[in-house]
Each structure stands twice: as C-alpha cells, then as structure tokens.
Design a protein around this motif. Structure first.
Motif, PDB file in Angstrom:
ATOM      1  N   ARG A  45       0.838  -1.203   0.000  1.00 28.63           N
ATOM      2  CA  ARG A  45       0.000   0.000   0.000  1.00 28.63           C
ATOM      3  C   ARG A  45       0.874   1.255   0.000  1.00 28.63           C
ATOM      4  NH1 ARG A  45      -3.708   3.235  -1.631  1.00 28.63           N
ATOM      5  NH2 ARG A  45      -4.681   4.466  -0.043  1.00 28.63           N
ATOM      6  N   GLN A  48       2.133   1.702  -3.419  1.00 28.88           N
ATOM      7  CA  GLN A  48       1.070   2.206  -4.282  1.00 28.88           C
ATOM      8  C   GLN A  48       0.948   3.719  -4.144  1.00 28.88           C
ATOM      9  OE1 GLN A  48      -2.835   0.776  -3.241  1.00 28.88           O
ATOM     10  NE2 GLN A  48      -3.778   1.591  -5.075  1.00 28.88           N
ATOM     11  N   LEU A  56      -4.285  -1.118  -7.264  1.00 27.80           N
ATOM     12  CA  LEU A  56      -3.235  -1.970  -6.730  1.00 27.80           C
ATOM     13  C   LEU A  56      -2.603  -2.829  -7.825  1.00 27.80           C
ATOM     14  CD1 LEU A  56      -1.777  -2.836  -4.148  1.00 27.80           C
ATOM     15  CD2 LEU A  56      -3.517  -4.595  -3.864  1.00 27.80           C
ATOM     16  N   SER A  74      -2.150  -6.483   0.996  1.00 28.75           N
ATOM     17  CA  SER A  74      -3.059  -5.353   0.975  1.00 28.75           C
ATOM     18  C   SER A  74      -4.149  -5.487   2.024  1.00 28.75           C
ATOM     19  CB  SER A  74      -3.671  -5.212  -0.412  1.00 28.75           C
ATOM     20  OG  SER A  74      -4.578  -4.145  -0.432  1.00 28.75           O
ATOM     21  N   LEU A  79      -6.983   1.055   5.930  1.00 27.34           N
ATOM     22  CA  LEU A  79      -6.978   2.421   5.387  1.00 27.34           C
ATOM     23  C   LEU A  79      -7.727   3.362   6.286  1.00 27.34           C
ATOM     24  CD1 LEU A  79      -7.667   1.658   1.642  1.00 27.34           C
ATOM     25  CD2 LEU A  79      -5.496   2.076   2.760  1.00 27.34           C
TER      26      LEU A  79
END
Length: 79
Positions: A45, A48, A56, A74, A79
C-alpha cells in the motif's frame, strides 16, 4: 526543476559513472527506489501511494509481485 532538466542531469551522472544512459532513465530509478522499499517493508500500500497508482494491480505489475501475495499484503493494511 523540470522533468527534462532532471533527465539531462541523470544522463550526465550516468555518463560520469560510465554507464549507458539508454539503459537507465528517470522512471527506472523511480521504480527501483519503490521496489527497494517494498523489499524492505513488504508494504504494498505504501508503494502504491509512492507511485501514485489508483489501482493496486498497477503497482503489482510495476513491482513484479504475484497478485495473490499482493492482495494478501493489501488486506493486512487498514486504510
């Protein structure tokens, strides 16, 4: 500094190092740094975000990570 100025500077550095500037570029250096961060942390992440990818799958493709492993990593990141 513009992108073109940076590219010229990189070409000069590569010439000084005796490396073929046709084999290296600003994008390959960008990818290399993020690949090293991924190797050290395993945080897909973060990679990314650093690459500015919205999907992704784009990060996975650029880093050459297997998709199943990438999705597993992930899912471990909130998040």
């Amino acid at each position: 500094m513009t992108t073109r100025q940076y590219a010229r500077l990189l070409d000069d550095w590569l010439d000084l190092a005796g490396l073929d500037h046709t084999l290296f570029g600003t994008h390959s250096l960008r990818r290399t740094k993020v690949a090293l961060i991924y190797k050290r942390t395993g945080n897909l992440r973060a990679c990314q975000l650093l690459l500015g990818h919205t999907k992704l799958e784009m990060t996975v493709r650029e880093l050459g990570v297997k998709l199943d492993y990438a999705q597993e990593l992930s899912e471990q990141v909130d998040l």
